[in-house]
Design a protein around this motif. Structure first.
Motif, PDB file in Angstrom:
ATOM      1  N   ALA A 167      -2.288   9.807  -4.863  1.00 52.16           N
ATOM      2  CA  ALA A 167      -3.105  10.443  -3.815  1.00 52.16           C
ATOM      3  C   ALA A 167      -4.392   9.657  -3.588  1.00 52.16           C
ATOM      4  CB  ALA A 167      -3.408  11.893  -4.203  1.00 52.16           C
ATOM      5  N   ALA A 168      -4.957   9.099  -4.658  1.00 49.58           N
ATOM      6  CA  ALA A 168      -6.189   8.308  -4.509  1.00 49.58           C
ATOM      7  C   ALA A 168      -5.934   7.067  -3.655  1.00 49.58           C
ATOM      8  CB  ALA A 168      -6.721   7.907  -5.889  1.00 49.58           C
ATOM      9  N   GLY A 169      -4.680   6.623  -3.621  1.00 51.11           N
ATOM     10  CA  GLY A 169      -4.320   5.476  -2.785  1.00 51.11           C
ATOM     11  C   GLY A 169      -3.896   5.876  -1.383  1.00 51.11           C
ATOM     12  N   GLY A 170      -4.078   7.147  -1.035  1.00 50.50           N
ATOM     13  CA  GLY A 170      -3.754   7.596   0.325  1.00 50.50           C
ATOM     14  C   GLY A 170      -2.321   8.062   0.500  1.00 50.50           C
ATOM     15  N   CYS A 171      -1.617   8.233  -0.594  1.00 54.38           N
ATOM     16  CA  CYS A 171      -0.207   8.635  -0.523  1.00 54.38           C
ATOM     17  C   CYS A 171      -0.124  10.162  -0.427  1.00 54.38           C
ATOM     18  CB  CYS A 171       0.497   8.156  -1.798  1.00 54.38           C
ATOM     19  SG  CYS A 171       2.277   8.310  -1.768  1.00 54.38           S
ATOM     20  N   HIS A 172       0.657  10.672   0.501  1.00 56.19           N
ATOM     21  CA  HIS A 172       0.940  12.108   0.559  1.00 56.19           C
ATOM     22  C   HIS A 172       1.849  12.459  -0.620  1.00 56.19           C
ATOM     23  CE1 HIS A 172      -0.859  11.791   4.435  1.00 56.19           C
ATOM     24  NE2 HIS A 172       0.158  11.104   4.962  1.00 56.19           N
ATOM     25  N   VAL A 173       1.617  13.601  -1.229  1.00 59.33           N
ATOM     26  CA  VAL A 173       2.369  13.900  -2.452  1.00 59.33           C
ATOM     27  C   VAL A 173       3.151  15.206  -2.342  1.00 59.33           C
ATOM     28  CG1 VAL A 173       0.971  12.541  -4.049  1.00 59.33           C
ATOM     29  CG2 VAL A 173       0.270  14.882  -3.518  1.00 59.33           C
ATOM     30  N   ILE A 174       4.344  15.154  -2.897  1.00 57.38           N
ATOM     31  CA  ILE A 174       5.162  16.357  -3.083  1.00 57.38           C
ATOM     32  C   ILE A 174       5.113  16.638  -4.577  1.00 57.38           C
ATOM     33  CG2 ILE A 174       7.414  17.440  -2.775  1.00 57.38           C
ATOM     34  CD1 ILE A 174       8.045  15.167  -0.725  1.00 57.38           C
ATOM     35  N   LEU A 175       4.378  17.700  -4.937  1.00 57.62           N
ATOM     36  CA  LEU A 175       4.257  18.068  -6.343  1.00 57.62           C
ATOM     37  C   LEU A 175       5.463  18.898  -6.748  1.00 57.62           C
ATOM     38  CD1 LEU A 175       0.486  19.157  -6.341  1.00 57.62           C
ATOM     39  CD2 LEU A 175       1.438  16.893  -6.870  1.00 57.62           C
ATOM     40  N   ILE A 181      -0.082  10.632 -12.399  1.00 58.46           N
ATOM     41  CA  ILE A 181       0.567   9.794 -11.385  1.00 58.46           C
ATOM     42  C   ILE A 181       0.314  10.370  -9.994  1.00 58.46           C
ATOM     43  CG2 ILE A 181       2.821   9.013 -10.519  1.00 58.46           C
ATOM     44  CD1 ILE A 181       3.682   8.876 -13.535  1.00 58.46           C
ATOM     45  N   ALA A 182       0.422  11.698  -9.872  1.00 62.50           N
ATOM     46  CA  ALA A 182       0.164  12.327  -8.563  1.00 62.50           C
ATOM     47  C   ALA A 182      -1.265  12.038  -8.113  1.00 62.50           C
ATOM     48  CB  ALA A 182       0.411  13.825  -8.659  1.00 62.50           C
ATOM     49  N   MET A 183      -2.213  12.132  -9.039  1.00 65.83           N
ATOM     50  CA  MET A 183      -3.614  11.875  -8.670  1.00 65.83           C
ATOM     51  C   MET A 183      -3.818  10.404  -8.314  1.00 65.83           C
ATOM     52  SD  MET A 183      -5.955  14.410 -10.950  1.00 65.83           S
ATOM     53  CE  MET A 183      -5.585  13.689 -12.522  1.00 65.83           C
ATOM     54  N   SER A 197       0.850  -1.185   0.000  1.00 63.37           N
ATOM     55  CA  SER A 197       0.000   0.000   0.000  1.00 63.37           C
ATOM     56  C   SER A 197       0.888   1.238   0.000  1.00 63.37           C
ATOM     57  CB  SER A 197      -0.869  -0.024   1.258  1.00 63.37           C
ATOM     58  OG  SER A 197      -1.437   1.226   1.471  1.00 63.37           O
ATOM     59  N   VAL A 198       0.403   2.304  -0.615  1.00 63.98           N
ATOM     60  CA  VAL A 198       1.136   3.569  -0.555  1.00 63.98           C
ATOM     61  C   VAL A 198       0.527   4.480   0.514  1.00 63.98           C
ATOM     62  CG1 VAL A 198       1.943   3.491  -2.947  1.00 63.98           C
ATOM     63  CG2 VAL A 198      -0.271   4.574  -2.443  1.00 63.98           C
ATOM     64  N   ASP A 199      -0.481   3.983   1.209  1.00 69.45           N
ATOM     65  CA  ASP A 199      -1.187   4.773   2.210  1.00 69.45           C
ATOM     66  C   ASP A 199      -0.199   5.310   3.255  1.00 69.45           C
ATOM     67  OD1 ASP A 199      -3.643   5.746   3.293  1.00 69.45           O
ATOM     68  OD2 ASP A 199      -3.393   4.302   4.902  1.00 69.45           O
TER      69      ASP A 199
END
Ligand SMILES: NC(=O)c1ccc[n+]([C@@H]2O[C@H](COP(=O)([O-])OP(=O)(O)OC[C@H]3O[C@@H](n4cnc5c(N)ncnc54)[C@H](OP(=O)(O)O)[C@@H]3O)[C@@H](O)[C@H]2O)c1
Length: 235
Positions: free
Chosen positions: A27-35, A22-24, A3-5
């Protein structure tokens, strides 16, 4: 499948095109993102698309083709979550269309600075932290381009990306830092152009597969996003 959560992912070039998808997806998998983009204001559209996502979002800016730009990106990460678990090296440029004999050294230098050296230096800055935390997924975006000599700097830079990916994977063998390349397919983006084979959305879900690998999963290989395209006939 892992999981990327709750993980933190840096996606370079996430202002538009494939990186934005990819960012979306992450994020849909619960991953915090650095854009990331060259300028922070380029990220407004991606921020709007992520407005309903219940993850933390941090923004960094810098030209991956210069030492100053890469330092700004790493500094931006340090001032934010100070941790990258998933490094998605996606930012790249297309070299100008020229007859092979007209391609100058400056064309080669510029394409390699952005497409190869940017990614190598970000790995050098961020992968040791993954190693010490015993978790990391690095995905370097490559290309299936071939037999287009007018775009040789671009295609050769992507061949080098795949070679570097294999070398980095070998260096990290036995650890829980997995390093792979992704061929997204030919997609309708600013870089791919309107005549490309597929819509940009088709990069998902395949682009997430190398980010979701379990410990002991593949490392040093090339994943092809279109192999996972929704509705694609399976052989
Ligand atoms: N589209 C295709 O058909 C295709 C096929 C095979 C492989 N790929 C690969 O997929 C990846 C994404 O391509 P794309 O089609 O989504 O491209 P794109 O729509 O042109 O987007 C490029 C992204 O990279 C960023 N970027 C460009 N130059 C940069 C630099 N010098 N420093 C930092 N960021 C920079 C851009 O940010 P700004 O907002 O700052 O410009 C933007 O976010 C690339 O690695 C490309 O080679 C694409």
């Amino acid at each position: 499948m892992a999981s990327v959560d709750g993980k933190w992912a840096l996606i370079t070039g996430s202002s538009r095109g494939i990186g934005q998808q990819i960012a979306m997806g992450l994020a849909a998998g619960g991953c915090h993102v650095i854009l990331h983009a060259r300028r922070v204001e380029h990220l407004d559209q991606t921020m709007a698309l992520l407005s309903a996502a219940s993850v933390n979002i941090h923004r960094v800016a810098g030209d991956v083709g210069t030492a100053e730009g890469r330092s700004a990106i790493v500094q931006g990460v340090r001032e934010g979550p100070n941790q990258v678990d998933i490094l998605y090296n996606n930012a790249a440029i297309m070299s100008p269309w020229k007859e092979l004999w007209d391609i100058s050294e400056a064309d080669w230098q510029q394409t390699f600075a952005v497409n190869l050296f940017g990614l190598v230096e970000l790995c050098r800055a961020l992968v040791p932290g993954m190693w010490s935390r015993n978790f990391g997924r690095v995905i370097n975006v490559s290309s299936g381009i071939k037999d287009i000599p007018q775009l040789a700097p671009y295609s050769v830079s992507k061949a080098a990306v795949e070679k570097y990916t294999a070398d980095l994977a070998a260096e990290l063998r036995g650890s829980n830092v997995l390093v792979n390349a992704l061929d997204p397919g030919w997609l309708k983006t600013d870089l791919g152009g309107p005549g490309a084979d597929y819509e940009v959305e088709t990069v998902l879900p395949g682009a997430l597969v190398p980010a979701l690998l379990d410990e002991g999963g593949e490392s040093g290989t090339v994943f092809r996003a279109q192999d996972y395209r929704v509705g694609r006939a399976r052989s």
